[in-house]
Scaffold this motif. Structure first.
Motif, PDB file in Angstrom:
ATOM      1  N   VAL A  56       5.561 -64.488  63.587  1.00  0.00           N
ATOM      2  CA  VAL A  56       5.612 -63.367  62.646  1.00  0.00           C
ATOM      3  C   VAL A  56       7.077 -63.015  62.399  1.00  0.00           C
ATOM      4  O   VAL A  56       7.982 -63.560  63.044  1.00  0.00           O
ATOM      5  CB  VAL A  56       4.823 -62.152  63.189  1.00  0.00           C
ATOM      6  CG1 VAL A  56       3.337 -62.489  63.307  1.00  0.00           C
ATOM      7  CG2 VAL A  56       5.369 -61.687  64.522  1.00  0.00           C
ATOM      8  N   GLU A  57       7.313 -62.102  61.479  1.00  0.00           N
ATOM      9  CA  GLU A  57       8.679 -61.753  61.087  1.00  0.00           C
ATOM     10  C   GLU A  57       9.513 -61.299  62.283  1.00  0.00           C
ATOM     11  O   GLU A  57      10.692 -61.631  62.384  1.00  0.00           O
ATOM     12  CB  GLU A  57       8.662 -60.663  60.003  1.00  0.00           C
ATOM     13  CG  GLU A  57      10.002 -60.471  59.339  1.00  0.00           C
ATOM     14  CD  GLU A  57      10.568 -61.746  58.712  1.00  0.00           C
ATOM     15  OE1 GLU A  57      11.791 -61.978  58.841  1.00  0.00           O
ATOM     16  OE2 GLU A  57       9.811 -62.516  58.100  1.00  0.00           O
ATOM     17  N   GLU A  58       8.917 -60.576  63.206  1.00  0.00           N
ATOM     18  CA  GLU A  58       9.647 -60.137  64.411  1.00  0.00           C
ATOM     19  C   GLU A  58      10.125 -61.343  65.228  1.00  0.00           C
ATOM     20  O   GLU A  58      11.232 -61.355  65.751  1.00  0.00           O
ATOM     21  CB  GLU A  58       8.747 -59.241  65.261  1.00  0.00           C
ATOM     22  CG  GLU A  58       9.418 -58.670  66.472  1.00  0.00           C
ATOM     23  CD  GLU A  58       8.485 -57.787  67.292  1.00  0.00           C
ATOM     24  OE1 GLU A  58       8.858 -57.459  68.428  1.00  0.00           O
ATOM     25  OE2 GLU A  58       7.385 -57.440  66.811  1.00  0.00           O
ATOM     26  N   ASP A  59       9.285 -62.378  65.314  1.00  0.00           N
ATOM     27  CA  ASP A  59       9.676 -63.601  66.023  1.00  0.00           C
ATOM     28  C   ASP A  59      10.836 -64.287  65.318  1.00  0.00           C
ATOM     29  O   ASP A  59      11.768 -64.780  65.955  1.00  0.00           O
ATOM     30  CB  ASP A  59       8.497 -64.582  66.103  1.00  0.00           C
ATOM     31  CG  ASP A  59       7.310 -64.015  66.852  1.00  0.00           C
ATOM     32  OD1 ASP A  59       7.517 -63.327  67.861  1.00  0.00           O
ATOM     33  OD2 ASP A  59       6.172 -64.272  66.412  1.00  0.00           O
ATOM     34  N   LEU A  60      10.780 -64.316  63.994  1.00  0.00           N
ATOM     35  CA  LEU A  60      11.837 -64.958  63.224  1.00  0.00           C
ATOM     36  C   LEU A  60      13.155 -64.194  63.363  1.00  0.00           C
ATOM     37  O   LEU A  60      14.229 -64.807  63.450  1.00  0.00           O
ATOM     38  CB  LEU A  60      11.431 -65.086  61.761  1.00  0.00           C
ATOM     39  CG  LEU A  60      10.145 -65.912  61.529  1.00  0.00           C
ATOM     40  CD1 LEU A  60       9.773 -65.920  60.057  1.00  0.00           C
ATOM     41  CD2 LEU A  60      10.286 -67.312  62.071  1.00  0.00           C
ATOM     42  N   ASP A  61      13.068 -62.862  63.412  1.00  0.00           N
ATOM     43  CA  ASP A  61      14.270 -62.045  63.672  1.00  0.00           C
ATOM     44  C   ASP A  61      14.846 -62.382  65.044  1.00  0.00           C
ATOM     45  O   ASP A  61      16.058 -62.524  65.205  1.00  0.00           O
ATOM     46  CB  ASP A  61      13.951 -60.550  63.608  1.00  0.00           C
ATOM     47  CG  ASP A  61      13.716 -60.052  62.198  1.00  0.00           C
ATOM     48  OD1 ASP A  61      14.119 -60.747  61.239  1.00  0.00           O
ATOM     49  OD2 ASP A  61      13.112 -58.964  62.055  1.00  0.00           O
ATOM     50  N   SER A  62      13.970 -62.509  66.028  1.00  0.00           N
ATOM     51  CA  SER A  62      14.417 -62.863  67.380  1.00  0.00           C
ATOM     52  C   SER A  62      15.075 -64.231  67.393  1.00  0.00           C
ATOM     53  O   SER A  62      16.083 -64.445  68.073  1.00  0.00           O
ATOM     54  CB  SER A  62      13.242 -62.840  68.354  1.00  0.00           C
ATOM     55  OG  SER A  62      12.731 -61.536  68.482  1.00  0.00           O
ATOM     56  N   LEU A  63      14.514 -65.179  66.641  1.00  0.00           N
ATOM     57  CA  LEU A  63      15.106 -66.516  66.561  1.00  0.00           C
ATOM     58  C   LEU A  63      16.505 -66.477  65.959  1.00  0.00           C
ATOM     59  O   LEU A  63      17.401 -67.195  66.398  1.00  0.00           O
ATOM     60  CB  LEU A  63      14.223 -67.444  65.731  1.00  0.00           C
ATOM     61  CG  LEU A  63      13.195 -68.259  66.495  1.00  0.00           C
ATOM     62  CD1 LEU A  63      12.305 -69.031  65.534  1.00  0.00           C
ATOM     63  CD2 LEU A  63      13.836 -69.187  67.486  1.00  0.00           C
ATOM     64  N   ARG A  64      16.695 -65.637  64.948  1.00  0.00           N
ATOM     65  CA  ARG A  64      18.026 -65.495  64.355  1.00  0.00           C
ATOM     66  C   ARG A  64      19.018 -64.958  65.392  1.00  0.00           C
ATOM     67  O   ARG A  64      20.157 -65.413  65.477  1.00  0.00           O
ATOM     68  CB  ARG A  64      17.970 -64.597  63.119  1.00  0.00           C
ATOM     69  CG  ARG A  64      17.369 -65.299  61.904  1.00  0.00           C
ATOM     70  CD  ARG A  64      17.477 -64.464  60.647  1.00  0.00           C
ATOM     71  NE  ARG A  64      16.437 -63.459  60.537  1.00  0.00           N
ATOM     72  CZ  ARG A  64      15.193 -63.685  60.091  1.00  0.00           C
ATOM     73  NH1 ARG A  64      14.842 -64.895  59.721  1.00  0.00           N
ATOM     74  NH2 ARG A  64      14.324 -62.727  60.014  1.00  0.00           N
TER      75      ARG A  64
END
Length: 167
Positions: A56-64
């Protein structure tokens, strides 16, 4: 307060007496399982503490954020002449999902998916520098499990001795 009350030995003994006599798994954990056929046909039940879900978007933010951290770590290593390696360590479900020796999977787990986290992380690493070595342990663990070699303890997130050897 006297010395005996503050004593490590006294407190360790009291703690040991209070420990439960058996391990009682949490109810939600019991619903997250699969059964794998071992060599010789013996079934082995494994449990999954981590869900198989889409990113989800939160995971993608964490990946960044992870990418920024890895970039800084790489810069520091390069400055000191140190080889930088990033290793992706998969959760159990990612390793066991779809193996030919999987005999049964619980209803709770049937709707889970395997997301593209290792590929995304590998892309982040490549974007930072092609000098960074990236190793995804998923194929190594899957190959071992497909042959019947246990790499994870069945009711724990830790590796078996063979899992450690493979890494």
């Amino acid at each position: 307060v006297g010395l005996w009350v503050r004593s490590f030995s006294r407190n360790a003994l009291l703690s040991a007496v209070r420990l439960p006599k058996t391990c009682v798994p949490q109810e939600h954990f019991l619903k997250r399982y699969a059964v794998l056929r071992q060599p010789g046909g013996t079934p082995r039940r494994v449990h999954f503490p981590v869900d198989g879900v889409p990113l989800v978007e939160e995971d993608l933010d964490s990946l960044r954020k992870v990418g920024s951290i890895l970039e800084e770590a790489y810069r520091l290593c390069r400055k000191r002449g140190i080889r930088f390696v990033v290793v992706f360590v998969p959760a159990e479900y990612r390793v066991y999902f779809g193996l030919p020796n999987m005999m049964e999977i619980s209803d709770f787990v049937k709707g889970w998916i395997v997301n593209d986290l290792p590929e995304r992380l590998g892309g982040i690493v490549r974007d930072i520098s092609t000098d960074i070595d990236y190793l995804d342990l998923t194929p190594v663990f899957r190959a071992a499990e497909a042959k019947g070699t246990s790499v994870f303890l069945p009711d724990d997130t830790h590796w078996t001795a063979e899992g450690h050897r493979l890494v």
